[in-house]
Design a protein around this motif. Sequence first.
Motif, mmCIF file in Angstrom:
data_model
loop_
_atom_site.group_PDB
_atom_site.id
_atom_site.type_symbol
_atom_site.label_atom_id
_atom_site.label_comp_id
_atom_site.label_asym_id
_atom_site.label_seq_id
_atom_site.Cartn_x
_atom_site.Cartn_y
_atom_site.Cartn_z
ATOM 1 N N VAL A 1 -18.431 -10.514 -27.215
ATOM 2 C CA VAL A 1 -19.727 -11.558 -26.909
ATOM 3 C C VAL A 1 -19.228 -12.221 -25.547
ATOM 4 C CG1 VAL A 1 -20.859 -13.655 -27.591
ATOM 5 C CG2 VAL A 1 -20.174 -11.885 -29.159
ATOM 6 N N TYR A 2 -20.263 -12.231 -24.554
ATOM 7 C CA TYR A 2 -20.052 -12.962 -23.415
ATOM 8 C C TYR A 2 -21.273 -13.956 -23.211
ATOM 9 C CZ TYR A 2 -23.929 -9.978 -20.973
ATOM 10 O OH TYR A 2 -24.965 -9.254 -20.800
ATOM 11 N N ARG A 3 -20.974 -14.793 -22.361
ATOM 12 C CA ARG A 3 -21.679 -16.045 -22.043
ATOM 13 C C ARG A 3 -23.117 -15.683 -21.582
ATOM 14 N NH1 ARG A 3 -19.609 -19.913 -18.428
ATOM 15 N NH2 ARG A 3 -20.088 -21.640 -19.739
ATOM 16 N N GLY A 4 -23.181 -14.586 -20.676
ATOM 17 C CA GLY A 4 -24.458 -14.496 -20.205
ATOM 18 C C GLY A 4 -24.445 -14.260 -18.659
ATOM 19 N N LYS A 5 -25.575 -14.123 -17.822
ATOM 20 C CA LYS A 5 -25.656 -13.825 -16.583
ATOM 21 C C LYS A 5 -25.217 -14.965 -15.763
ATOM 22 C CE LYS A 5 -29.156 -12.137 -13.168
ATOM 23 N NZ LYS A 5 -27.792 -11.489 -12.547
ATOM 24 N N HIS A 6 -25.360 -16.102 -16.153
ATOM 25 C CA HIS A 6 -24.957 -17.092 -15.535
ATOM 26 C C HIS A 6 -23.248 -17.420 -15.294
ATOM 27 C CE1 HIS A 6 -24.496 -18.801 -19.370
ATOM 28 N NE2 HIS A 6 -23.789 -19.509 -19.090
ATOM 29 N N SER B 1 -27.338 -27.328 -16.542
ATOM 30 C CA SER B 1 -28.540 -27.597 -15.867
ATOM 31 C C SER B 1 -29.434 -26.554 -16.045
ATOM 32 C CB SER B 1 -28.035 -27.886 -14.380
ATOM 33 O OG SER B 1 -27.630 -26.704 -13.794
ATOM 34 N N PRO B 2 -30.812 -26.748 -15.754
ATOM 35 C CA PRO B 2 -31.789 -25.474 -15.616
ATOM 36 C C PRO B 2 -31.090 -24.199 -14.653
ATOM 37 C CG PRO B 2 -32.845 -27.686 -15.716
ATOM 38 C CD PRO B 2 -31.504 -27.832 -15.197
ATOM 39 N N SER B 3 -30.727 -24.660 -13.713
ATOM 40 C CA SER B 3 -30.116 -23.558 -12.738
ATOM 41 C C SER B 3 -29.108 -22.913 -13.494
ATOM 42 C CB SER B 3 -29.541 -24.260 -11.442
ATOM 43 O OG SER B 3 -28.387 -25.063 -11.642
ATOM 44 N N GLU B 4 -28.313 -23.389 -14.315
ATOM 45 C CA GLU B 4 -27.386 -22.409 -15.066
ATOM 46 C C GLU B 4 -27.780 -21.534 -15.710
ATOM 47 O OE1 GLU B 4 -23.147 -23.191 -17.119
ATOM 48 O OE2 GLU B 4 -24.654 -24.200 -18.142
ATOM 49 N N THR B 5 -28.690 -21.749 -16.860
ATOM 50 C CA THR B 5 -29.461 -20.865 -17.541
ATOM 51 C C THR B 5 -30.361 -21.845 -18.166
ATOM 52 O OG1 THR B 5 -29.388 -19.028 -19.377
ATOM 53 C CG2 THR B 5 -27.969 -21.121 -19.734
ATOM 54 N N ASP B 6 -31.240 -21.119 -19.299
ATOM 55 C CA ASP B 6 -32.604 -21.803 -19.793
ATOM 56 C C ASP B 6 -32.495 -21.822 -21.427
ATOM 57 O OD1 ASP B 6 -32.828 -18.949 -20.267
ATOM 58 O OD2 ASP B 6 -34.873 -18.800 -19.923
ATOM 59 N N ARG B 7 -31.221 -21.697 -21.914
ATOM 60 C CA ARG B 7 -31.086 -21.660 -23.178
ATOM 61 C C ARG B 7 -29.657 -21.870 -23.910
ATOM 62 N NH1 ARG B 7 -33.686 -16.460 -24.725
ATOM 63 N NH2 ARG B 7 -34.680 -16.935 -22.862
ATOM 64 N N ASP C 1 -28.613 -13.829 -23.577
ATOM 65 C CA ASP C 1 -29.609 -13.635 -22.387
ATOM 66 C C ASP C 1 -30.856 -12.920 -23.049
ATOM 67 O OD1 ASP C 1 -28.294 -14.539 -20.283
ATOM 68 O OD2 ASP C 1 -27.448 -13.064 -19.528
ATOM 69 N N THR C 2 -31.826 -12.749 -22.314
ATOM 70 C CA THR C 2 -32.879 -11.920 -22.196
ATOM 71 C C THR C 2 -32.726 -10.624 -21.816
ATOM 72 O OG1 THR C 2 -33.887 -12.556 -20.028
ATOM 73 C CG2 THR C 2 -34.507 -14.218 -21.624
ATOM 74 N N GLU C 3 -33.519 -9.687 -22.212
ATOM 75 C CA GLU C 3 -33.461 -8.206 -21.707
ATOM 76 C C GLU C 3 -33.504 -8.387 -20.317
ATOM 77 O OE1 GLU C 3 -34.987 -3.807 -22.615
ATOM 78 O OE2 GLU C 3 -36.205 -5.567 -23.008
#
Length: 175
Positions: free
Chosen positions: A39-44, A114-120, A75-77
Amino acid sequence: MASTKPIAGGAIPALTFPKVGGGSLSIGGPRDAWTLFVVYRGKHCGRCKKYLGILEKMKGEWEAAGFEIVVVSADTEEKAKADIAEFGWSFDVGYGLTEAQMGELGLYISDPLSPSETDRRFAEPGIFCVRPDGTNQIVAISNGPAARPELAELLDGMIFNIKNERPARGMVDAA
């Protein structure tokens, strides 16, 4: 939402995630091979890219040792596709990990700074080595991106565990 602590030697929950490019990825339950579930944190997360880059280089070694690789984030697709395109990952990547699934896996969950990190909200790193019978051999959960098992050491230890039929460790509850 309640979180449950994963139990060494216990069953990993049966979960399914949408897979980039179509279809789905799943964990839990009996399978023909061992599973390395990341499990990874995501694109950010730059540290995640570095870690998954190492996994990409070692993919053949993990597969030769009898592991299938399952990687997922919240993340989203679109974000997951962008990472695959940018970093050239050849392992399957799932997306859309839900908060309920994070809780079932006992993962730490963070709000974006912040919103610049990710949106969720997103899961902090989790690494699970799962036996073919669906039970956890290794559980490594972190509350931040800087603490994860080193993949070469983990693979070496798993090869030893498999070859010597070692049980899961850490199964004694404190009195």
